[in-house]
Design a protein around this motif. Structure first.
Motif, mmCIF file in Angstrom:
data_model
loop_
_atom_site.group_PDB
_atom_site.id
_atom_site.type_symbol
_atom_site.label_atom_id
_atom_site.label_comp_id
_atom_site.label_asym_id
_atom_site.label_seq_id
_atom_site.Cartn_x
_atom_site.Cartn_y
_atom_site.Cartn_z
ATOM 1 N N LEU A 86 14.174 -9.641 5.279
ATOM 2 C CA LEU A 86 13.581 -8.597 5.561
ATOM 3 C C LEU A 86 14.755 -7.454 5.484
ATOM 4 O O LEU A 86 14.603 -6.312 4.920
ATOM 5 N N GLY A 87 16.169 -7.857 5.342
ATOM 6 C CA GLY A 87 17.121 -7.072 5.032
ATOM 7 C C GLY A 87 17.075 -6.724 3.420
ATOM 8 O O GLY A 87 17.641 -5.510 2.975
ATOM 9 N N LYS A 88 16.697 -7.657 2.766
ATOM 10 C CA LYS A 88 16.393 -7.432 1.207
ATOM 11 C C LYS A 88 15.750 -6.420 0.932
ATOM 12 O O LYS A 88 15.851 -5.641 0.248
ATOM 13 N N ALA A 89 14.206 -6.497 1.747
ATOM 14 C CA ALA A 89 13.427 -5.371 1.385
ATOM 15 C C ALA A 89 13.957 -3.754 2.050
ATOM 16 O O ALA A 89 13.733 -3.146 1.077
ATOM 17 N N PHE A 90 14.637 -3.839 2.951
ATOM 18 C CA PHE A 90 15.449 -2.652 3.387
ATOM 19 C C PHE A 90 16.209 -2.142 2.383
ATOM 20 O O PHE A 90 16.260 -1.068 1.864
ATOM 21 N N VAL A 91 17.142 -2.938 1.710
ATOM 22 C CA VAL A 91 18.278 -2.605 0.856
ATOM 23 C C VAL A 91 17.485 -2.168 -0.439
ATOM 24 O O VAL A 91 17.972 -0.988 -0.995
ATOM 25 N N LYS A 92 16.426 -2.711 -0.848
ATOM 26 C CA LYS A 92 15.741 -2.261 -2.152
ATOM 27 C C LYS A 92 15.172 -1.023 -1.830
ATOM 28 O O LYS A 92 15.318 -0.107 -2.844
ATOM 29 N N ALA A 93 14.426 -0.765 -0.618
ATOM 30 C CA ALA A 93 13.894 0.516 -0.496
ATOM 31 C C ALA A 93 14.984 1.505 -0.422
ATOM 32 O O ALA A 93 14.541 2.926 -0.845
ATOM 33 N N LEU A 94 16.206 1.309 0.190
ATOM 34 C CA LEU A 94 17.260 2.263 0.330
ATOM 35 C C LEU A 94 17.692 2.573 -1.147
ATOM 36 O O LEU A 94 18.086 3.767 -1.493
ATOM 37 N N ALA A 95 17.826 1.705 -1.843
ATOM 38 C CA ALA A 95 18.482 1.881 -3.391
ATOM 39 C C ALA A 95 17.324 2.671 -3.959
ATOM 40 O O ALA A 95 17.930 3.528 -4.905
ATOM 41 N N GLU A 96 16.204 2.461 -4.152
ATOM 42 C CA GLU A 96 15.103 3.283 -4.666
ATOM 43 C C GLU A 96 15.111 4.770 -4.145
ATOM 44 O O GLU A 96 14.878 5.689 -4.805
ATOM 45 N N ALA A 97 15.482 4.965 -2.831
ATOM 46 C CA ALA A 97 15.644 6.188 -2.219
ATOM 47 C C ALA A 97 16.879 7.037 -2.717
ATOM 48 O O ALA A 97 17.049 8.047 -2.242
ATOM 49 N N GLY A 98 17.843 6.366 -3.394
ATOM 50 C CA GLY A 98 19.175 6.872 -3.681
ATOM 51 C C GLY A 98 20.078 7.170 -2.838
ATOM 52 O O GLY A 98 21.127 7.723 -2.895
ATOM 53 N N CYS A 99 20.032 6.002 -1.795
ATOM 54 C CA CYS A 99 21.189 6.036 -0.645
ATOM 55 C C CYS A 99 22.313 5.287 -1.364
ATOM 56 O O CYS A 99 22.348 4.467 -2.292
ATOM 57 N N LYS A 100 23.424 5.585 -0.547
ATOM 58 C CA LYS A 100 24.796 4.560 -0.812
ATOM 59 C C LYS A 100 24.665 3.651 0.360
ATOM 60 O O LYS A 100 24.376 4.053 1.580
ATOM 61 N N ILE A 101 24.511 2.247 0.102
ATOM 62 C CA ILE A 101 24.217 1.048 0.977
ATOM 63 C C ILE A 101 25.382 0.406 1.127
ATOM 64 O O ILE A 101 25.961 -0.229 0.233
ATOM 65 N N CYS A 102 25.845 0.035 2.414
ATOM 66 C CA CYS A 102 26.632 -0.797 2.912
ATOM 67 C C CYS A 102 26.101 -1.973 3.515
ATOM 68 O O CYS A 102 25.080 -2.084 4.509
#
Length: 273
Positions: free
Chosen positions: A23-39
């Motif tokens: 589930l974390g992978k899906a979240f990280v992918k979505a955040l990256a597509e939204a242009g976030c900076k992700i830790c």
């Protein structure tokens, strides 16, 4: 600000615990597509770095921190690394959790043969593993006066599942903590900081694979019961959580707090008749 602008997360700094999971992978992918900076926070360094590479290929910025959500000092050290790199934190997704094998009661076992120590570990991972990061990273958002925290609940908090006592108890606790924290933060700090939860339906993950699939990959009787109890008549795909995630992190949900949103194909709403 128009509606599309209210959904924007571009440039926001988002922390994802359990970012190394399915589930974390899906979240990280979505955040990256939204242009976030992700830790991405997790205990598996190789997988955390793999997630960073995924973020980079999607044109976003990310970095990995190897840390344990059950260790307060580990979380504080992670917070300092994030602040040193990006100077702020805008959102937190508490995706660390899941069941553990020793906390699952076998179909032919007595409930009184339950391994109490393992059940306690399951409660701690899912409940304390949500509370601890919230207290550490949430403090940054409270002090700046804005932010969004998303906890991961479960169908088990509404419709208790057999055989997984610790997980069920913990997810009830996550719902209660979500309500409590949302009210306290709003009353003591600002109505610009929100706490909500997502309750996924049944998704096939590393943690539940042995419960839901046979060695040949076919569904177990338990998995088939979940499918039969879901009006959509199937298990969920992790990508189907992404829209709700982005909504709850964004200003589009500015008046939503203390809520648990089910993404479950109708399971929680259906009586079975």
């Amino acid at each position: 600000m128009n509606i599309l602008e209210r959904f924007s997360l571009k440039g926001k700094v988002i922390v994802v615990t359990g970012g190394t999971g399915i589930l974390g992978k899906a979240f990280v992918k979505a955040l990256a597509e939204a242009g976030c900076k992700i830790c991405i926070i997790g205990r598996n360094e190789e997988r955390a770095n793999e997630r960073v590479r995924l973020v980079n290929t999607l044109g976003a910025e990310g970095f990995a921190v190897v840390a344990d959500v059950m260790d307060e000092q580990s979380m504080r050290a992670a917070r300092e690394q994030i602040l040193a790199k990006w100077g702020t934190i805008d959102g937190l997704i508490n995706a660390a959790g899941g069941n553990i094998p020793g906390a699952t009661i076998g179909p032919d076992e007595s409930i009184f043969d339950n391994k109490i120590a393992d059940t306690i570990k399951a409660i701690e991972l899912n409940l304390y593993g949500t509370i601890i990061p919230t207290m550490i990273f949430g403090e940054v958002m409270a002090n700046k006066g804005a932010g969004s925290i998303i906890n991961i609940s479960s169908l088990a908090s509404s419709r208790p599942f057999t055989r997984v006592l610790g997980y069920t108890v913990a997810k009830h606790g996550v719902d209660g903590f979500t309500k409590w924290m949302s009210a306290e933060l709003a009353l003591r700090y600002t109505n610009k900081i929100r706490v909500n939860a997502i309750a996924p339906g049944v998704f096939l993950t590393e943690q539940n694979r042995t419960l839901l699939t046979n060695p040949d990959g076919s569904y177990t009787d338990r998995a088939n019961k979940f499918v039969q109890g879901t009006p959509f008549s199937r298990l969920g795909d992790p990508s189907e959580l992404e829209g709700t995630l982005i909504y709850l992190l964004s200003d589009a949900s500015a008046f939503v707090t203390g809520e648990t949103i089910f993404v479950d194909g109708g399971f929680n709403s259906w009586s079975g008749v």
